[in-house]
Design a protein around this motif. Sequence first.
Motif, PDB file in Angstrom:
ATOM      1  N   LEU A  17      13.981 -10.185   8.425  1.00 26.94           N
ATOM      2  CA  LEU A  17      14.191  -9.776   9.817  1.00 26.94           C
ATOM      3  C   LEU A  17      14.002  -8.270  10.015  1.00 26.94           C
ATOM      4  O   LEU A  17      14.272  -7.759  11.099  1.00 26.94           O
ATOM      5  CB  LEU A  17      15.597 -10.179  10.268  1.00 26.94           C
ATOM      6  N   LEU A  18      13.515  -7.561   8.984  1.00 21.08           N
ATOM      7  CA  LEU A  18      13.372  -6.112   9.087  1.00 21.08           C
ATOM      8  C   LEU A  18      12.465  -5.666  10.232  1.00 21.08           C
ATOM      9  O   LEU A  18      12.785  -4.684  10.912  1.00 21.08           O
ATOM     10  CB  LEU A  18      12.882  -5.539   7.756  1.00 21.08           C
ATOM     11  N   PRO A  19      11.321  -6.321  10.506  1.00 20.80           N
ATOM     12  CA  PRO A  19      10.497  -5.862  11.639  1.00 20.80           C
ATOM     13  C   PRO A  19      11.261  -5.851  12.959  1.00 20.80           C
ATOM     14  O   PRO A  19      11.199  -4.879  13.717  1.00 20.80           O
ATOM     15  CB  PRO A  19       9.335  -6.861  11.658  1.00 20.80           C
ATOM     16  N   GLU A  20      12.000  -6.929  13.254  1.00 27.01           N
ATOM     17  CA  GLU A  20      12.773  -6.994  14.489  1.00 27.01           C
ATOM     18  C   GLU A  20      13.917  -5.976  14.481  1.00 27.01           C
ATOM     19  O   GLU A  20      14.225  -5.349  15.505  1.00 27.01           O
ATOM     20  CB  GLU A  20      13.343  -8.403  14.687  1.00 27.01           C
ATOM     21  N   LEU A  21      14.529  -5.799  13.309  1.00 27.11           N
ATOM     22  CA  LEU A  21      15.641  -4.855  13.184  1.00 27.11           C
ATOM     23  C   LEU A  21      15.171  -3.422  13.431  1.00 27.11           C
ATOM     24  O   LEU A  21      15.801  -2.662  14.173  1.00 27.11           O
ATOM     25  CB  LEU A  21      16.264  -4.985  11.797  1.00 27.11           C
ATOM     26  N   LEU A  22      14.053  -3.035  12.826  1.00 26.98           N
ATOM     27  CA  LEU A  22      13.517  -1.690  13.031  1.00 26.98           C
ATOM     28  C   LEU A  22      13.135  -1.463  14.491  1.00 26.98           C
ATOM     29  O   LEU A  22      13.387  -0.390  15.045  1.00 26.98           O
ATOM     30  CB  LEU A  22      12.300  -1.471  12.130  1.00 26.98           C
ATOM     31  N   GLN A  23      12.527  -2.461  15.103  1.00 25.02           N
ATOM     32  CA  GLN A  23      12.127  -2.327  16.503  1.00 25.02           C
ATOM     33  C   GLN A  23      13.337  -2.042  17.383  1.00 25.02           C
ATOM     34  O   GLN A  23      13.307  -1.147  18.240  1.00 25.02           O
ATOM     35  CB  GLN A  23      11.419  -3.604  16.962  1.00 25.02           C
ATOM     36  N   ALA A  24      14.426  -2.778  17.166  1.00 26.01           N
ATOM     37  CA  ALA A  24      15.630  -2.596  17.973  1.00 26.01           C
ATOM     38  C   ALA A  24      16.275  -1.234  17.703  1.00 26.01           C
ATOM     39  O   ALA A  24      16.678  -0.527  18.631  1.00 26.01           O
ATOM     40  CB  ALA A  24      16.633  -3.712  17.682  1.00 26.01           C
ATOM     41  N   ALA A  25      16.370  -0.852  16.430  1.00 22.97           N
ATOM     42  CA  ALA A  25      17.024   0.412  16.087  1.00 22.97           C
ATOM     43  C   ALA A  25      16.204   1.610  16.558  1.00 22.97           C
ATOM     44  O   ALA A  25      16.755   2.600  17.047  1.00 22.97           O
ATOM     45  CB  ALA A  25      17.254   0.481  14.580  1.00 22.97           C
ATOM     46  N   LEU A  26      14.880   1.548  16.422  1.00 21.32           N
ATOM     47  CA  LEU A  26      14.032   2.657  16.864  1.00 21.32           C
ATOM     48  C   LEU A  26      14.082   2.813  18.383  1.00 21.32           C
ATOM     49  O   LEU A  26      14.065   3.932  18.902  1.00 21.32           O
ATOM     50  CB  LEU A  26      12.595   2.438  16.399  1.00 21.32           C
ATOM     51  N   ALA A  65       5.924  -0.083  11.659  1.00 19.83           N
ATOM     52  CA  ALA A  65       6.836   0.150  12.785  1.00 19.83           C
ATOM     53  C   ALA A  65       6.606   1.507  13.445  1.00 19.83           C
ATOM     54  O   ALA A  65       7.262   1.819  14.445  1.00 19.83           O
ATOM     55  CB  ALA A  65       8.281   0.040  12.312  1.00 19.83           C
ATOM     56  N   GLY A  66       5.699   2.315  12.908  1.00 16.97           N
ATOM     57  CA  GLY A  66       5.433   3.623  13.502  1.00 16.97           C
ATOM     58  C   GLY A  66       6.117   4.773  12.793  1.00 16.97           C
ATOM     59  O   GLY A  66       6.148   5.895  13.296  1.00 16.97           O
ATOM     60  N   LEU A  67       6.665   4.497  11.606  1.00 20.64           N
ATOM     61  CA  LEU A  67       7.282   5.538  10.800  1.00 20.64           C
ATOM     62  C   LEU A  67       6.304   6.006   9.732  1.00 20.64           C
ATOM     63  O   LEU A  67       5.518   5.213   9.210  1.00 20.64           O
ATOM     64  CB  LEU A  67       8.557   5.010  10.136  1.00 20.64           C
ATOM     65  N   ALA A  68       6.349   7.277   9.405  1.00 17.53           N
ATOM     66  CA  ALA A  68       5.480   7.843   8.373  1.00 17.53           C
ATOM     67  C   ALA A  68       6.348   8.298   7.205  1.00 17.53           C
ATOM     68  O   ALA A  68       7.402   8.916   7.405  1.00 17.53           O
ATOM     69  CB  ALA A  68       4.684   9.024   8.931  1.00 17.53           C
ATOM     70  N   LEU A  69       5.915   7.988   5.996  1.00 17.36           N
ATOM     71  CA  LEU A  69       6.637   8.426   4.809  1.00 17.36           C
ATOM     72  C   LEU A  69       6.430   9.922   4.626  1.00 17.36           C
ATOM     73  O   LEU A  69       5.312  10.393   4.449  1.00 17.36           O
ATOM     74  CB  LEU A  69       6.130   7.667   3.577  1.00 17.36           C
ATOM     75  N   GLN A  82       9.424   9.218  12.509  1.00 23.41           N
ATOM     76  CA  GLN A  82       8.587   8.557  13.510  1.00 23.41           C
ATOM     77  C   GLN A  82       7.543   9.540  14.026  1.00 23.41           C
ATOM     78  O   GLN A  82       7.864  10.666  14.389  1.00 23.41           O
ATOM     79  CB  GLN A  82       9.444   8.046  14.663  1.00 23.41           C
ATOM     80  N   VAL A  83       6.277   9.117  14.024  1.00 26.95           N
ATOM     81  CA  VAL A  83       5.188   9.974  14.507  1.00 26.95           C
ATOM     82  C   VAL A  83       4.293   9.155  15.439  1.00 26.95           C
ATOM     83  O   VAL A  83       4.184   7.935  15.304  1.00 26.95           O
ATOM     84  CB  VAL A  83       4.331  10.538  13.349  1.00 26.95           C
ATOM     85  N   PRO A  84       3.643   9.801  16.407  1.00 29.44           N
ATOM     86  CA  PRO A  84       2.717   9.080  17.289  1.00 29.44           C
ATOM     87  C   PRO A  84       1.532   8.545  16.503  1.00 29.44           C
ATOM     88  O   PRO A  84       1.005   9.216  15.612  1.00 29.44           O
ATOM     89  CB  PRO A  84       2.267  10.160  18.288  1.00 29.44           C
ATOM     90  N   ARG A  85       1.104   7.345  16.835  1.00 27.75           N
ATOM     91  CA  ARG A  85      -0.035   6.760  16.137  1.00 27.75           C
ATOM     92  C   ARG A  85      -1.316   7.554  16.372  1.00 27.75           C
ATOM     93  O   ARG A  85      -2.215   7.552  15.547  1.00 27.75           O
ATOM     94  CB  ARG A  85      -0.228   5.306  16.573  1.00 27.75           C
ATOM     95  N   ALA A  86      -1.387   8.272  17.495  1.00 31.15           N
ATOM     96  CA  ALA A  86      -2.589   9.053  17.791  1.00 31.15           C
ATOM     97  C   ALA A  86      -2.795  10.179  16.790  1.00 31.15           C
ATOM     98  O   ALA A  86      -3.890  10.719  16.656  1.00 31.15           O
ATOM     99  CB  ALA A  86      -2.506   9.630  19.200  1.00 31.15           C
TER     100      ALA A  86
END
Length: 205
Positions: free
Chosen positions: A98-107, A137-141, A158-162
Amino acid sequence: MQTLEPAVQARRLSAEEFCLLARREASSLYRPRSEVMRMLTVGQAFGICGPRAEPLAAMIELPLAADVEAAAALRQMLGRQGLGRGSVLGPPVGDRALLPELLQAALRAAGRHGGQVWAVLEADADAEELLPIYLEAGLALRAIRPLNGLAPCWLFVQVPRACRADPVWVPLSDRPRLAALLGRGWSAVDSETTAQGTALALSLV
C-alpha cells in the motif's frame, strides 16, 4: 449479486493506531516508544485503512522544525537550508503493497504546510525494493547517510518533474560512484530494472 468491498481509504490515525502498526516493525527510527509519542505530539500519522477502517499501513509526517531527534538530525545535515519551513515523512510501517497510496496521501498533506518535503527510508534489506516507489511518487534520492546515529538512511526530497533532465544512469550496486554523484549535488530521479539489477537515473535538480 456480488457485493464489492469498498476501496482502501486514507485518513489520519490516532497515536494508538499508529503505535499498534509500528511495534511490529524493526524500524530503529520508531524506537523507543517515548520518542514515537513525541513525534505524534508535534506531527501526525497518516494511514491507509481497509474496508472495516482498520489501519493497514502508515507513516508519520513531522514539521522540519519539530523538536524531535529525526527532524533535528535532518536540519543539521541541511545546514541553513533546513532553517525554513518544511516537512519530514518517516519510514512506512505495515503493508508495503500500500506504499504508493500511502505516499500519495502523506505528500498531499505535507504539501499544504509549505516548504520542502523530505522523506526518510532506512536502508535495510527492503529499501531497494521500495526505492522505485519513492521515485515514482515524485521524490528524488538526495543522500545516503546515517541520520541521528542510525544505520544509513535513504533521504529523499520532493522535486518538480520538469527539473528531471539529462540523466546519468548508475547501477545501484556501484555505491562509490553513486555516493560521489550525490555528494556533488546530483539526485536520483528515476530507476529501471536491468539484467544486472537496478539502475538509477541521476540528474542535477
